[in-house]
Scaffold this active site. Structure first.
Site: not given
Ligand code: AMP
Length: 280
Positions: A21, A28, A153, A176
Site C-alpha cells: 500500500m 517492503h 493475511q 523487519v
Molecule cells: P502494506 O503496505 O502494509 O500492505 O504491506 C505490504 C507487504 O509488506 C505485506 O505483505 C506486509 O506483510 C509486508 N510488510 C509490512 N511491514 C513489514 C515488515 N516490518 N517486515 C516485513 N514485511 C512487512
C-alpha cells in the site's frame, strides 16, 4: 500491465510480485529483494502500490493513510525493481457503488479469516483476498512475496491460492524491525515521540511470552494472556485489542502454550492500531 506480463512470460522471464500500500520502509524493500532473489537477474520484479479501499472500514484510516509516491519510486528504483504498478480506484473497482452495473464480485475466505484481524475488522480480509486475486490476474506472477508481519493475511493468501488454484508460489518473508524492536509499519508515521516510545510495548509483550515459554516449557494460554494484558495496561496510552496463541498452520487457538505456538496481538497506541506476531 497484463500486456507487459504476457510479453515477459512469452520471453520465458519469471515474474515476482510484491503487493503493497506504499509509504515504503525497509520491510517492503526486503520483500522486493526476496522477489528478485527468486526470479533471478533475468526475471522481472513488480511492486504494486495501491491503497485498497475495500479492505478499510468506513471508520478506518483510508483517506488519512500515508502516501508519498515520489519517495516510494526513488526507493524502488534504487532497489532494482522493474515495474511499479499503481492502479487507480476507477480501474480496480469500476463504478464500485453503482447498482446494478458496478463492481460486484468478491473473493471470501471463510475459515482462517474469522478470528483476530477478521473479528476486529469485519470486511478487511474480503478486501484483501479480492484485491490480491485481482493483482494476481493482472500481473500473472510466478512468485508473490508477503510479510510475516501480517501473519494471518499471509496464511489466508496461501489458503486462497491453494483453494482457487492460482498458479503462483507464495513466499513469506521475515518481519523487519526498528532497532528497539518495533515492527516496521507505514502506520508508525502516526506515532509522535512519546507514543512512539510507548509502542515498544508490543515487542515487550512478545519477549515476556517467549521468556515464559522458555522457562516453563508449557504454560496456560489464559495465564499468558493475563500477563500480556498487565504489560499493555501498564503503558498509559496503550489498549489491548486482542492477543492470541494459536497453531501456525490452522490458526486454531491453543489452551496450553509451548514452543512452536504462534502469538499475535493488536494494540491501540493512542489512536493508532498496531499488530505484531512471532513464533514462540
Ligand atoms: P502494506 O503496505 O502494509 O500492505 O504491506 C505490504 C507487504 O509488506 C505485506 O505483505 C506486509 O506483510 C509486508 N510488510 C509490512 N511491514 C513489514 C515488515 N516490518 N517486515 C516485513 N514485511 C512487512
Amino acid at each position: 500491465m497484463q500486456r507487459l506480463a504476457k510479453k515477459w512470460r512469452r520471453a520465458g522471464e519469471d515474474i515476482g510480485l510484491v503487493p503493497t500500500m506504499g509509504y515504503l520502509h525497509e520491510g517492503h524493500l526486503s520483500l522486493a529483494r526476496a522477489a528478485r532473489k527468486r526470479v533471478g537477474k533475468r526475471g522481472r520484479v513488480v511492486v504494486s502500490i495501491y491503497v485498497n479501499p475495500t479492505q478499510f472500514a468506513p471508520t478506518e484510516d483510508f483517506s488519512k493513510y500515508p502516501r508519498d509516491l515520489k519517495r516510494d519510486l526513488k526507493l524502488l528504483r534504487e532497489c532494482g525493481v522493474d515495474v511499479v504498478f499503481t492502479p487507480k480506484d476507477a480501474e480496480m473497482y469500476p463504478d464500485r457503488s453503482a447498482v446494478p452495473t458496478g463492481f460486484s464480485t468478491y473473493v471470501i475466505e471463510e475459515n482462517l479469516s474469522q478470528r483476530m484481524e477478521g473479528a476486529s475488522r469485519p470486511a478487511h480480509f474480503r478486501g484483501v483476498t479480492t484485491v490480491v486475486a485481482k493483482l494476481f490476474n493482472i500481473v500473472r506472477p510466478d512468485v508473490a512475496v508477503f510479510g510475516q508481519k501480517d501473519f494471518q493475511q499471509a496464511a489466508i493468501i496461501q489458503r486462497m491460492v491453494r483453494d482457487l488454484d492460482f498458479p503462483v508460489r507464495i513466499i513469506v518473508a521475515p518481519t523487519v524491525r526498528e532497532a528497539d524492536g518495533l515492527a516496521m509499519s507505514s502506520r508508525n508515521k502516526y506515532l509522535e515521540d512519546d507514543l512512539r516510545r510507548q509502542a515498544t510495548v508490543l515487542r515487550r509483550a512478545i519477549d515476556m511470552a517467549r521468556a515464559a515459554v522458555k522457562k516453563s516449557r508449557k504454560i496456560s494460554a489464559a495465564e499468558l494472556k493475563a500477563n500480556v494484558e498487565k504489560i499493555i495496561e501498564s503503558v498509559p496510552d496503550a489498549r489491548l485489542d486482542y492477543v492470541e496463541f494459536f497453531d501456525p498452520e490452522t490458526l486454531v487457538p491453543v489452551t496450553e502454550v509451548s514452543g512452536g505456538v504462534q502469538m499475535a496481538l493488536a494494540v491501540f497506541v493512542g489512536k493508532t492500531r498496531l499488530i505484531d506476531n512471532e513464533r514462540l
